[in-house]
Enzyme design. Structure first.
Site, PDB file in Angstrom:
ATOM      1  N   HIS A 160     -33.101  33.924 -39.175  1.00  0.00           N
ATOM      2  CA  HIS A 160     -32.365  33.109 -40.149  1.00  0.00           C
ATOM      3  C   HIS A 160     -30.922  32.833 -39.740  1.00  0.00           C
ATOM      4  O   HIS A 160     -30.276  31.968 -40.316  1.00  0.00           O
ATOM      5  CB  HIS A 160     -32.410  33.789 -41.516  1.00  0.00           C
ATOM      6  CG  HIS A 160     -33.814  34.052 -41.992  1.00  0.00           C
ATOM      7  ND1 HIS A 160     -34.622  34.995 -41.391  1.00  0.00           N
ATOM      8  CD2 HIS A 160     -34.560  33.472 -42.955  1.00  0.00           C
ATOM      9  CE1 HIS A 160     -35.800  35.006 -41.987  1.00  0.00           C
ATOM     10  NE2 HIS A 160     -35.796  34.094 -42.940  1.00  0.00           N
ATOM     11  N   HIS A 186     -47.099  35.380 -49.367  1.00  0.00           N
ATOM     12  CA  HIS A 186     -45.736  34.848 -49.516  1.00  0.00           C
ATOM     13  C   HIS A 186     -45.723  33.341 -49.234  1.00  0.00           C
ATOM     14  O   HIS A 186     -45.203  32.550 -50.025  1.00  0.00           O
ATOM     15  CB  HIS A 186     -44.801  35.588 -48.551  1.00  0.00           C
ATOM     16  CG  HIS A 186     -43.404  35.046 -48.526  1.00  0.00           C
ATOM     17  ND1 HIS A 186     -42.400  35.551 -49.318  1.00  0.00           N
ATOM     18  CD2 HIS A 186     -42.851  34.024 -47.830  1.00  0.00           C
ATOM     19  CE1 HIS A 186     -41.284  34.855 -49.107  1.00  0.00           C
ATOM     20  NE2 HIS A 186     -41.528  33.938 -48.197  1.00  0.00           N
ATOM     21  N   GLU A 187     -46.307  32.947 -48.120  1.00  0.00           N
ATOM     22  CA  GLU A 187     -46.285  31.527 -47.735  1.00  0.00           C
ATOM     23  C   GLU A 187     -47.085  30.666 -48.712  1.00  0.00           C
ATOM     24  O   GLU A 187     -46.666  29.570 -49.069  1.00  0.00           O
ATOM     25  CB  GLU A 187     -46.819  31.343 -46.307  1.00  0.00           C
ATOM     26  CG  GLU A 187     -45.977  32.010 -45.223  1.00  0.00           C
ATOM     27  CD  GLU A 187     -44.505  31.646 -45.273  1.00  0.00           C
ATOM     28  OE1 GLU A 187     -44.189  30.521 -45.704  1.00  0.00           O
ATOM     29  OE2 GLU A 187     -43.659  32.481 -44.923  1.00  0.00           O
ATOM     30  N   TYR A 201     -33.710  35.870 -50.410  1.00  0.00           N
ATOM     31  CA  TYR A 201     -34.707  36.952 -50.276  1.00  0.00           C
ATOM     32  C   TYR A 201     -34.296  38.185 -51.059  1.00  0.00           C
ATOM     33  O   TYR A 201     -35.131  38.926 -51.569  1.00  0.00           O
ATOM     34  CB  TYR A 201     -34.928  37.308 -48.805  1.00  0.00           C
ATOM     35  CG  TYR A 201     -35.374  36.134 -47.969  1.00  0.00           C
ATOM     36  CD1 TYR A 201     -36.659  35.607 -48.105  1.00  0.00           C
ATOM     37  CD2 TYR A 201     -34.515  35.531 -47.069  1.00  0.00           C
ATOM     38  CE1 TYR A 201     -37.067  34.515 -47.343  1.00  0.00           C
ATOM     39  CE2 TYR A 201     -34.912  34.438 -46.310  1.00  0.00           C
ATOM     40  CZ  TYR A 201     -36.184  33.933 -46.451  1.00  0.00           C
ATOM     41  OH  TYR A 201     -36.577  32.850 -45.707  1.00  0.00           O
ATOM     42  N   GLU A 244     -38.855  32.081 -53.042  1.00  0.00           N
ATOM     43  CA  GLU A 244     -39.287  33.198 -52.190  1.00  0.00           C
ATOM     44  C   GLU A 244     -40.065  34.260 -52.970  1.00  0.00           C
ATOM     45  O   GLU A 244     -40.668  35.151 -52.371  1.00  0.00           O
ATOM     46  CB  GLU A 244     -38.065  33.840 -51.520  1.00  0.00           C
ATOM     47  CG  GLU A 244     -37.263  32.894 -50.636  1.00  0.00           C
ATOM     48  CD  GLU A 244     -38.074  32.260 -49.515  1.00  0.00           C
ATOM     49  OE1 GLU A 244     -39.076  32.858 -49.093  1.00  0.00           O
ATOM     50  OE2 GLU A 244     -37.717  31.140 -49.085  1.00  0.00           O
ATOM     51  N   HIS A 297     -42.148  32.040 -36.474  1.00  0.00           N
ATOM     52  CA  HIS A 297     -41.669  32.552 -37.771  1.00  0.00           C
ATOM     53  C   HIS A 297     -42.383  31.780 -38.888  1.00  0.00           C
ATOM     54  O   HIS A 297     -42.377  30.557 -38.924  1.00  0.00           O
ATOM     55  CB  HIS A 297     -40.149  32.417 -37.904  1.00  0.00           C
ATOM     56  CG  HIS A 297     -39.648  33.138 -39.124  1.00  0.00           C
ATOM     57  ND1 HIS A 297     -39.282  34.472 -39.102  1.00  0.00           N
ATOM     58  CD2 HIS A 297     -39.508  32.742 -40.408  1.00  0.00           C
ATOM     59  CE1 HIS A 297     -38.932  34.842 -40.323  1.00  0.00           C
ATOM     60  NE2 HIS A 297     -39.058  33.815 -41.140  1.00  0.00           N
ATOM     61  N   ALA A 298     -43.015  32.521 -39.801  1.00  0.00           N
ATOM     62  CA  ALA A 298     -43.885  31.896 -40.800  1.00  0.00           C
ATOM     63  C   ALA A 298     -43.128  30.920 -41.694  1.00  0.00           C
ATOM     64  O   ALA A 298     -41.982  31.159 -42.058  1.00  0.00           O
ATOM     65  CB  ALA A 298     -44.515  32.985 -41.665  1.00  0.00           C
ATOM     66  N   HIS A 333     -45.175  29.569 -51.683  1.00  0.00           N
ATOM     67  CA  HIS A 333     -44.366  28.360 -51.480  1.00  0.00           C
ATOM     68  C   HIS A 333     -45.219  27.109 -51.691  1.00  0.00           C
ATOM     69  O   HIS A 333     -44.821  26.167 -52.358  1.00  0.00           O
ATOM     70  CB  HIS A 333     -43.818  28.321 -50.046  1.00  0.00           C
ATOM     71  CG  HIS A 333     -42.715  29.297 -49.767  1.00  0.00           C
ATOM     72  ND1 HIS A 333     -41.595  29.414 -50.541  1.00  0.00           N
ATOM     73  CD2 HIS A 333     -42.537  30.186 -48.744  1.00  0.00           C
ATOM     74  CE1 HIS A 333     -40.772  30.330 -50.023  1.00  0.00           C
ATOM     75  NE2 HIS A 333     -41.330  30.820 -48.933  1.00  0.00           N
TER      76      HIS A 333
HETATM   77  O1  X8Z Z   1     -38.488  34.498 -43.621  1.00  0.00           O
HETATM   78  C1  X8Z Z   1     -39.278  34.946 -44.421  1.00  0.00           C
HETATM   79  C2  X8Z Z   1     -40.594  34.206 -44.704  1.00  0.00           C
HETATM   80  C3  X8Z Z   1     -40.436  32.738 -44.586  1.00  0.00           C
HETATM   81  S1  X8Z Z   1     -39.537  32.065 -45.901  1.00  0.00           S
HETATM   82  C4  X8Z Z   1     -41.635  34.652 -43.716  1.00  0.00           C
HETATM   83  N1  X8Z Z   1     -39.047  36.135 -45.035  1.00  0.00           N
HETATM   84  C5  X8Z Z   1     -37.848  36.923 -44.769  1.00  0.00           C
HETATM   85  C6  X8Z Z   1     -37.852  37.495 -43.356  1.00  0.00           C
HETATM   86  O2  X8Z Z   1     -38.885  37.433 -42.696  1.00  0.00           O
HETATM   87  O3  X8Z Z   1     -36.827  38.015 -42.930  1.00  0.00           O
HETATM   88  C7  X8Z Z   1     -39.899  36.770 -46.032  1.00  0.00           C
HETATM   89  C8  X8Z Z   1     -39.251  38.080 -46.348  1.00  0.00           C
HETATM   90  C9  X8Z Z   1     -37.864  38.029 -45.788  1.00  0.00           C
HETATM   91 ZN    ZN Z   2     -40.440  32.254 -47.764  1.00  0.00          ZN
END
Ligand code: X8Z
Ligand code: ZN
Length: 632
Positions: A531, A403-404, A541, A431, A373-374, A407
């Protein structure tokens, strides 16, 4: 990560930064009780200190926390990095140990900070104390052994999620590959198979019979106990206290913003359901039912961009497919990251440091387990910034890279602030930075950097807007309901027996989707989303989706753009970069409305920029949906 100030990795397991600032948490509820485990001598000391703390005492205490946070934070981050990029027995052992120490110390500091509750203090010191009180993402109770138990649970859940695989056609397939498959496959039976098999992971036990579901329930009990010791109603109320306002006010603020943008979602839902009905027929997609969750091109039905081809308005399909362009132009993961860096450089930001390239993990190593997960990290409070991604060459990851990097540039911009303020103005801001940049990835920009050869003319505008809506608009109710569910769990409204039922109730109510098959209470479908086992709050988000468009609108205005918002790219605008940086470098040193004002001039989060962006599509969708019976 439990202690916010150490928590620089954004989106990382066990190392989750939270914005824990609140000037509105309930002071009365925050008693000055010393942790029950404190020895007598400490108790006496604490009582003596309680008697009449002075501003000088507060200053000393804050300085101590800042110093400890700097030192321990770097140590923690380096262990967390190794664990996330090399998951095995030993690194799990290490992260559990360091996590325990972090939580114990963080809770101790949070309790100590309450001593100064009634003291008149300069605003900056008050803000730092609030940051310390809210600094533990999941507070353990102070009794001996509780922090270790919580850390063990969290390591186990994290590792179970990240290393989870399913058997498909005789092969063990990891999640990163399943995610791509969910976007490409159009056979409902196969989609259903992948979807349901992935959801076996949260209920699959380890050798000792622990499942993500059973661990999650234990985590909830412990974190609530810890939150109550700190004076919060429960861990959910604590999470809602990070927004410079009262937790209930914050929940109402989320609903207000949702009310602004919901008409967009309702029209999109109606239209997409009709398109899916044409593709799959009445049996698979009945027109009066919520949409089957596995048909929306994403493992969690959270964004629907993979349905672009199917949903494109007649005659307005943009003439290019970004995934195909990336592949045909020979992009690899590194080139995608360089492209993202190039955008930030064009705004006047310094290039990424050499160490970013040496130390980041941008593709999936073949020889070991990693957390795919990024996430984006700053390991030393300074310039040791990195991303960790299992990047695939496609449009989804092109977006995620931006997105990354957002950050990382934020982390770098506020590095001169106190470590207690080295986080986003609020969680949504962090975010939204890279996401704002993504909105500038217009065809004009893509042509300028040589990724496409022709810019589609205005007749393709609806198609371009549809692409963006399938990402941003589709995401909104998912972004909202994740934490609505968690708030219900932490408050006790949902119990382990009703976790899944409560989840699907919200999924149906807000997203208008349903599971492909009956999901009984034995399942734990929320646990199949990073998450939840990762304990990364999600309201951030939802807010980012709102702020992203608000930022974009402000940026385009600064750049002097006069055309439609979806054709605006601020690429190359130093004026935008300078104003953007003015907001970024503040970190969390002031309440978020001040940071928002520094960039946009407004002190309110506002969904109207998003509505304005999509207005032409909204008008068109309303026409298309005329005569259809929308809703579910
Ligand atoms: O979790 C993330 C990022 C890391 S902060 C990749 N995002 C959420 C997800 O993947 O569910 C970005 C968009 C929403
Ligand atoms: Zn993020």
């Amino acid at each position: 990560m439990k202690y916010r100030h150490i928590a620089r990795p954004f989106g990382a397991f066990a190392a989750v930064s939270v914005l824990a600032l609140s000037v509105a948490c309930d002071r009365d509820a925050a008693d000055t009780e010393t942790p029950a485990s404190a020895p007598d001598s400490e108790m006496q000391e604490a009582e003596a200190e309680d008697a009449a703390p002075t501003q000088a005492d507060a200053a000393d205490f804050i300085a101590e926390v800042e110093q400890w946070t700097r030192d321990f934070g770097e140590y923690y981050s380096r262990i967390a990095w190794v664990q996330a990029t090399y998951i095995n027995y030993d690194t799990n052992w290490l992260i559990t140990k360091v996590d325990t120490e972090f939580t114990e110390k963080g809770v101790e500091f949070a309790n100590e900070a309450k001593r100064f509750n009634d003291l008149e203090l300069p605003e900056e010191m008050r803000r730092k104390l609030e940051a310390i009180k809210l600094g533990v993402n999941l507070p353990a109770p102070a009794r001996p052994g509780a922090a270790a138990e919580l850390a063990e649970i969290n390591t186990r859940m994290g590792a179970a999620y990240e290393t989870g695989k399913i058997e498909l056609d005789g092969k063990q397939v990891p999640r990163s590959e399943l995610e791509v498959m969910m976007g490409e496959i159009r056979d409902p039976a196969k989609l259903q198979e992948i979807w349901t098999k992935w959801r076996e992971v949260p209920v699959a036990g380890d050798d000792d019979g622990n499942t993500i579901k059973s661990d999650y329930a234990k985590m909830v009990t412990l974190a609530n106990e810890g939150a109550r010791e700190l004076g919060y109603a429960d861990a959910g109320a604590m999470w809602r206290s990070r927004y410079d306002m009262d937790p209930d006010e914050f929940a109402a603020e989320m609903d207000r913003l949702w009310g602004q943008v919901k008409p967009l979602y309702d029209e999109l839902h109606c239209y997409v359901r009709a398109e899916l009905n044409e593709e799959y027929g009445d049996d698979v997609v009945p027109l009066d039912q919520p949409i089957r969750a596995d048909l929306l091109g994403n493992m969690w039905a959270q964004t629907w961009g993979n349905l672009n081809d199917l949903a494109a308005p007649e005659g307005a399909s943009p003439s290019y497919d970004l995934t195909e362009q990336l592949v045909s132009k020979g992009y690899d993961a590194k080139k995608i990251v360089e492209t993202g860096e190039g955008f930030f450089s064009s705004l006047g930001f310094e290039p990424l440091p050499e160490t970013f390239w040496e130390r980041s993990m941008i593709t999936k190593p073949e020889d070991r387990e990693v957390a795919c997960h990024a996430s984006a990290w700053n390991l030393d409070w300074h310039d040791d910034i990195r991303i960790k991604m299992c990047t695939q060459v496609n449009a989804d990851d092109f977006r995620t890279v931006h997105h990354e990097l957002g950050h990382n540039y934020y982390q770098r911009a506020y590095q001169d602030k106190s470590v207690l303020f080295q986080t986003g103005a609020n969680g949504g801001f962090h975010e939204a930075i890279g996401d704002m940049i993504s909105l500038s990835i217009t065809p004009e920009y893509l042509k300028e950097i040589g990724l496409i050869d022709e810019v589609p003319d205005a007749s393709k505008d609806l198609g371009l807007l549809m692409n963006e809506a399938l990402e941003g608009v589709a995401f909104l109710p998912f972004g909202l309901l994740m934490d609505k569910w968690r708030w219900q769990v932490f408050s006790g409204e949902l119990t382990p027996e009703t976790y899944n039922e409560g989840w699907w109730k919200l999924r149906e109510e807000y997203q208008g989707i349903r599971p492909p098959v009956e999901r009984g209470s034995q399942y734990f479908d929320p646990g199949g989303k990073y998450h939840i086992p990762g304990n990364v709050s999600y309201e951030r988000y939802f807010l980012a989706r709102i702020l992203q468009f608000q930022f974009h609108q402000a940026a385009c205005e600064i750049a002097g753009w006069e055309g439609p918002l979806h054709r605006c790219s601020v690429y190359g605008s130093k004026a935008v970069g300078a104003r953007f940086n003015a907001m970024l470098e503040m970190g969390a040193s002031e309440p978020w409305p001040e940071a928002l004002a520094a960039f946009t001039g407004s002190r309110e989060m506002d969904g109207s920029a998003m509505v304005a962006y999509f207005q032409p599509l909204l008008d068109w969708l309303e026409e298309q949906n005329e005569g259809r019976s929308c809703g579910w």
